[in-house]
Write a protein that holds these residues in place. Sequence first.
Motif, PDB file in Angstrom:
ATOM      1  N   GLY A  44     -17.487  15.994  -6.650  1.00  0.00           N
ATOM      2  CA  GLY A  44     -17.168  16.857  -7.787  1.00  0.00           C
ATOM      3  C   GLY A  44     -16.316  16.159  -8.831  1.00  0.00           C
ATOM      4  N   VAL A  47     -18.457  13.604 -10.897  1.00  0.00           N
ATOM      5  CA  VAL A  47     -19.252  14.259 -11.949  1.00  0.00           C
ATOM      6  C   VAL A  47     -18.344  14.676 -13.106  1.00  0.00           C
ATOM      7  N   ARG A  48     -17.199  15.231 -12.786  1.00  0.00           N
ATOM      8  CA  ARG A  48     -16.225  15.635 -13.814  1.00  0.00           C
ATOM      9  C   ARG A  48     -15.830  14.466 -14.699  1.00  0.00           C
ATOM     10  N   LEU A 121     -15.508  24.908 -17.305  1.00  0.00           N
ATOM     11  CA  LEU A 121     -16.674  24.238 -16.717  1.00  0.00           C
ATOM     12  C   LEU A 121     -16.267  23.072 -15.822  1.00  0.00           C
ATOM     13  N   MET A 122     -15.217  22.343 -16.208  1.00  0.00           N
ATOM     14  CA  MET A 122     -14.771  21.226 -15.366  1.00  0.00           C
ATOM     15  C   MET A 122     -14.113  21.723 -14.081  1.00  0.00           C
ATOM     16  N   THR A 125     -17.130  22.606 -11.961  1.00  0.00           N
ATOM     17  CA  THR A 125     -17.844  21.405 -11.526  1.00  0.00           C
ATOM     18  C   THR A 125     -17.094  20.685 -10.414  1.00  0.00           C
ATOM     19  N   THR A 126     -15.803  20.482 -10.617  1.00  0.00           N
ATOM     20  CA  THR A 126     -14.999  19.765  -9.613  1.00  0.00           C
ATOM     21  C   THR A 126     -14.944  20.539  -8.306  1.00  0.00           C
ATOM     22  N   CYS A 128     -17.203  22.745  -7.106  1.00  0.00           N
ATOM     23  CA  CYS A 128     -18.464  23.097  -6.444  1.00  0.00           C
ATOM     24  C   CYS A 128     -19.397  21.929  -6.138  1.00  0.00           C
ATOM     25  N   MET A 129     -19.350  20.858  -6.935  1.00  0.00           N
ATOM     26  CA  MET A 129     -20.374  19.827  -6.805  1.00  0.00           C
ATOM     27  C   MET A 129     -20.291  19.034  -5.498  1.00  0.00           C
TER      28      MET A 129
END
Length: 207
Positions: A44, A47-48, A121-122, A125-126, A128-129
């Motif tokens: 996560g 991606v962030r 959103l970050m 993302t952090t 859940c990814m």
Amino acid sequence: MTILALLDYASVLVFALTGALVASRAQLDVVGFAFVACLTAVGGGTVRDLLLNRDMVFWVADPTHIIIAVLAAVAVFFTAHRVESRMRWLVWLDSFALSIAAAAGSGVALALDQPSIIVVLMGMTTGCMGGLMRDVVCNDVPLVLKQGELYVSCAMVGAITAVAAIQFGLPVQPALLTCAASCWVLRAGSIAFGWHIPVYKSRPPRQ
């Protein structure tokens, strides 16, 4: 050490434990444990950092994160057989990891002066990814996609709480702690009491 560094270390540790527990359920070898733990721990955040175009991805800048994840994997490899219900441990540890990572992601975006929508959103993302990557690689139904589960929505609410708290004048550190707390309360409620969101159900077309 800054609050952001502490949140990143904590999320890496707890997510690595969840990845190793999933590896134990899949009966992988110790290398498999380490791989899944590292993927879950830094997925996560990676991606962030790529989306935010940071100078360097956090675990490349500080490889201690990878060392923590590998040590957590090895520890679980030798102790997982002592845990009576690995799935229960997995779900609860994941709830803590989600909450900490959502706060970490929100904090990084705030530190980079990103607009509120990007902060939210970050955080999502952090949070859940990493777990999504873990479950897909190990061929499990991702917790993120289970019907009605409060999961992504928990990270979203946590990040929104942090943004709102800062808008109302709360300093960043307490705002991030509020983010983690609100995210975890919702996720814990979903686990313990069955809180859920409505699920789409198809209906026959009207005549």
